[in-house]
Design an enzyme around this catalytic site. Structure first.
Site, PDB file in Angstrom:
ATOM      1  N   LYS A 125       0.863  -1.196   0.000  1.00 29.64           N
ATOM      2  CA  LYS A 125       0.000   0.000   0.000  1.00 29.64           C
ATOM      3  C   LYS A 125       0.892   1.235   0.000  1.00 29.64           C
ATOM      4  O   LYS A 125       1.763   1.370   0.865  1.00 29.64           O
ATOM      5  CB  LYS A 125      -0.879  -0.042   1.259  1.00 29.64           C
ATOM      6  CG  LYS A 125      -1.563   1.255   1.611  1.00 29.64           C
ATOM      7  CD  LYS A 125      -1.489   1.559   3.113  1.00 29.64           C
ATOM      8  CE  LYS A 125      -0.101   1.946   3.550  1.00 29.64           C
ATOM      9  NZ  LYS A 125      -0.025   2.636   4.866  1.00 29.64           N
TER      10      LYS A 125
ATOM     11  N   ASP B 271      -5.471   0.399   8.694  1.00 26.50           N
ATOM     12  CA  ASP B 271      -5.216   0.276   7.255  1.00 26.50           C
ATOM     13  C   ASP B 271      -5.794  -0.997   6.645  1.00 26.50           C
ATOM     14  O   ASP B 271      -5.686  -1.201   5.434  1.00 26.50           O
ATOM     15  CB  ASP B 271      -3.698   0.280   6.988  1.00 26.50           C
ATOM     16  CG  ASP B 271      -3.100   1.676   7.086  1.00 26.50           C
ATOM     17  OD1 ASP B 271      -3.879   2.655   7.163  1.00 26.50           O
ATOM     18  OD2 ASP B 271      -1.865   1.781   7.084  1.00 26.50           O
TER      19      ASP B 271
ATOM     20  N   GLY C 151       2.128  -1.025   4.568  1.00 22.35           N
ATOM     21  CA  GLY C 151       0.941  -1.803   4.912  1.00 22.35           C
ATOM     22  C   GLY C 151       1.093  -3.302   4.823  1.00 22.35           C
ATOM     23  O   GLY C 151       0.099  -4.017   4.704  1.00 22.35           O
ATOM     24  N   GLY C 152       2.317  -3.819   4.883  1.00 24.40           N
ATOM     25  CA  GLY C 152       2.493  -5.265   4.723  1.00 24.40           C
ATOM     26  C   GLY C 152       1.587  -6.070   5.632  1.00 24.40           C
ATOM     27  O   GLY C 152       0.812  -6.903   5.165  1.00 24.40           O
ATOM     28  N   GLY C 153       1.647  -5.820   6.935  1.00 22.39           N
ATOM     29  CA  GLY C 153       0.843  -6.595   7.877  1.00 22.39           C
ATOM     30  C   GLY C 153      -0.649  -6.379   7.638  1.00 22.39           C
ATOM     31  O   GLY C 153      -1.449  -7.317   7.721  1.00 22.39           O
ATOM     32  N   SER C 154      -1.040  -5.154   7.318  1.00 18.56           N
ATOM     33  CA  SER C 154      -2.457  -4.859   7.050  1.00 18.56           C
ATOM     34  C   SER C 154      -2.915  -5.579   5.789  1.00 18.56           C
ATOM     35  O   SER C 154      -4.026  -6.132   5.731  1.00 18.56           O
ATOM     36  CB  SER C 154      -2.660  -3.354   6.863  1.00 18.56           C
ATOM     37  OG  SER C 154      -2.169  -2.648   7.979  1.00 18.56           O
TER      38      SER C 154
ATOM     39  N   VAL D 170       9.048  -5.583   6.797  1.00 16.67           N
ATOM     40  CA  VAL D 170       8.036  -5.437   7.848  1.00 16.67           C
ATOM     41  C   VAL D 170       8.147  -4.063   8.503  1.00 16.67           C
ATOM     42  O   VAL D 170       9.209  -3.432   8.471  1.00 16.67           O
ATOM     43  CB  VAL D 170       8.138  -6.565   8.903  1.00 16.67           C
ATOM     44  CG1 VAL D 170       8.022  -7.928   8.240  1.00 16.67           C
ATOM     45  CG2 VAL D 170       9.417  -6.469   9.698  1.00 16.67           C
ATOM     46  N   ALA D 171       7.037  -3.606   9.078  1.00 12.83           N
ATOM     47  CA  ALA D 171       6.969  -2.313   9.788  1.00 12.83           C
ATOM     48  C   ALA D 171       7.599  -1.214   8.944  1.00 12.83           C
ATOM     49  O   ALA D 171       8.480  -0.491   9.388  1.00 12.83           O
ATOM     50  CB  ALA D 171       7.674  -2.407  11.150  1.00 12.83           C
ATOM     51  N   SER D 172       7.103  -1.082   7.698  1.00 10.64           N
ATOM     52  CA  SER D 172       7.835  -0.209   6.785  1.00 10.64           C
ATOM     53  C   SER D 172       6.962   0.828   6.090  1.00 10.64           C
ATOM     54  O   SER D 172       7.405   1.444   5.126  1.00 10.64           O
ATOM     55  CB  SER D 172       8.578  -1.050   5.758  1.00 10.64           C
ATOM     56  OG  SER D 172       7.682  -1.612   4.833  1.00 10.64           O
ATOM     57  N   GLY D 173       5.708   1.018   6.535  1.00 10.90           N
ATOM     58  CA  GLY D 173       4.885   2.104   5.982  1.00 10.90           C
ATOM     59  C   GLY D 173       4.182   1.748   4.693  1.00 10.90           C
ATOM     60  O   GLY D 173       3.535   2.591   4.081  1.00 10.90           O
TER      61      GLY D 173
HETATM   62  O1  C5P Z   1      -4.810   1.053  13.784  1.00 11.50           O
HETATM   63  P1  C5P Z   1      -3.400   0.629  13.987  1.00 11.50           P
HETATM   64  O2  C5P Z   1      -3.238  -0.361  15.111  1.00 11.50           O
HETATM   65  O3  C5P Z   1      -2.750   0.142  12.733  1.00 11.50           O
HETATM   66  O4  C5P Z   1      -2.600   1.932  14.388  1.00 11.50           O
HETATM   67  C1  C5P Z   1      -1.307   1.864  14.906  1.00 11.50           C
HETATM   68  C2  C5P Z   1      -0.996   3.163  15.621  1.00 11.50           C
HETATM   69  O5  C5P Z   1      -0.893   4.224  14.687  1.00 11.50           O
HETATM   70  C3  C5P Z   1      -2.047   3.608  16.605  1.00 11.50           C
HETATM   71  O6  C5P Z   1      -1.820   3.045  17.857  1.00 11.50           O
HETATM   72  C4  C5P Z   1      -1.862   5.117  16.623  1.00 11.50           C
HETATM   73  O7  C5P Z   1      -0.771   5.455  17.452  1.00 11.50           O
HETATM   74  C5  C5P Z   1      -1.442   5.420  15.201  1.00 11.50           C
HETATM   75  N1  C5P Z   1      -2.564   5.849  14.339  1.00 11.50           N
HETATM   76  C6  C5P Z   1      -3.149   7.079  14.559  1.00 11.50           C
HETATM   77  N2  C5P Z   1      -4.173   7.494  13.759  1.00 11.50           N
HETATM   78  C7  C5P Z   1      -4.608   6.722  12.738  1.00 11.50           C
HETATM   79  C8  C5P Z   1      -4.017   5.468  12.486  1.00 11.50           C
HETATM   80  C9  C5P Z   1      -2.987   5.051  13.322  1.00 11.50           C
HETATM   81  O8  C5P Z   1      -2.763   7.802  15.489  1.00 11.50           O
HETATM   82  N3  C5P Z   1      -5.602   7.161  11.962  1.00 11.50           N
END
Ligand code: C5P
Length: 298
Positions: free
Chosen positions: A11, A138, A102-105, A97-100
């Site tokens: 993503k 996501d 959306g891999g895990g999503s 992983v954990a790279s912005g």
């Molecule tokens: O929803 P998700 O668990 O993927 O979000 C991870 C973290 O990203 C949240 O704990 C929050 O700190 C931040 N986040 C946010 N606002 C969003 C999406 C994510 O602050 N709309």
């Protein structure tokens, strides 16, 4: 015996504006998203017991324990299917992983789609979206994997009319940016929303006028992200260089596949330990994303 395959494409947040903060601590977003030709591959088939197998270049970077989003998605859908059969899930992890990106999503969304097909649940999309939103902000957008605008926490989705594909290079410098930490580093949380008519993905010149509001705190936390952006922008014909999500992956847009390939190769030569790939960002629905077939070898 049947087997379900679902692709979990990367993503890319072409633009991401943070427009407010909510009482629950999450942020209000306004983001334009497209999905890449590269991604993870998820397979699911009946087995003697539940299993989850990781493979692929980034498989060993991921924990296969109960916190894994794939297992959370499996268990969320399983609650709708009393007495459901055991399932073997395989995940070929091609994305860092954990790279912005959306891999895990994307993996969680692919799990919902694959098991919905394998178990013949056929949940309406609105129900899948609600389930997905419980797993992560996501995950609903990753059910669609086509160009879209998302608002709210990321769950208010508006699909965009199909348009041409974009040519892109994705570069990850190997640092893991924590999403909550990057949000916490924002200096301003009430930025203006996207200036966008909603008629297909905007042209590059319009994208250039938009932002990723998480980029500045991410670069402050990880200066190597600034270096990544500079390297992308310095490639011949780079039209735009920006970070995706909360980083650290950055993308560059290029006029064609050849220019993108050349840029990815040049960056790989300069930084052989970084992840650098040329890909397309699909302009519409992904062809043959999900398939159910007879499982091989059974
Ligand atoms: O929803 P998700 O668990 O993927 O979000 C991870 C973290 O990203 C949240 O704990 C929050 O700190 C931040 N986040 C946010 N606002 C969003 C999406 C994510 O602050 N709309």
């Amino acid at each position: 015996m049947r087997q379900a395959l679902c692709l979990a494409p990367a993503k890319i947040n072409l633009a991401l504006h943070v427009t407010g903060r909510r009482p629950d601590g999450y942020h209000e977003l306004d983001t334009l998203v497209a999905f890449a030709g590269i991604g993870d591959r998820l397979t699911a088939r009946p087995g003697a017991e539940d299993r989850f197998l990781l493979s692929g270049p980034f498989g060993r970077h991921l924990d296969a324990g109960p916190g894994n989003l794939v297992l959370r998605a499996r268990d969320a859908l399983a609650r709708q299917v009393p007495g459901r059969p055991a399932v073997e899930i395989g995940l070929e992890k091609n994305l860092p992983v954990a790279s912005g990106i959306g891999g895990g999503s994307a993996d969680a969304a692919a799990t919902l789609l694959a098991l919905d097909a394998l178990w013949d649940v056929r949940l309406p999309m609105a129900d899948l979206e609600a389930m997905a939103a419980q797993i992560g902000s996501d995950v609903p957008m990753c059910l669609h994997s086509r160009p879209l605008r998302a608002r709210g926490r990321g769950e208010r989705i508006e699909l965009l009319p199909a348009g041409p594909a974009l040519h892109a290079v994705l570069v990850n410098p190997g640092v893991e940016a924590s999403t909550p930490a990057i949000f916490a580093g924002l200096e301003k949380r009430d930025n203006p929303p996207l200036d966008f008519s909603g008629n297909g993905l905007p042209a590059v010149v319009e994208l250039a006028a938009m932002r990723n509001d998480l980029q500045a705190p991410a670069v402050r936390a990880f200066p190597v992200i600034g270096e990544t952006l500079g390297l992308l922008a310095a490639q011949p014909d780079c039209l735009l260089a920006r970070m995706s999500g909360s980083g650290a992956t950055c993308f560059g847009l290029f006029p064609g596949a050849d220019e993108a390939q050349a840029a990815a190769a040049a960056i790989a030569r300069l930084r052989p330990d970084w992840w650098s790939v040329a890909t397309v960002l699909h302009g519409g629905e992904m062809p043959s994303r999900r398939a159910v077939s007879a499982a091989a070898g059974v």
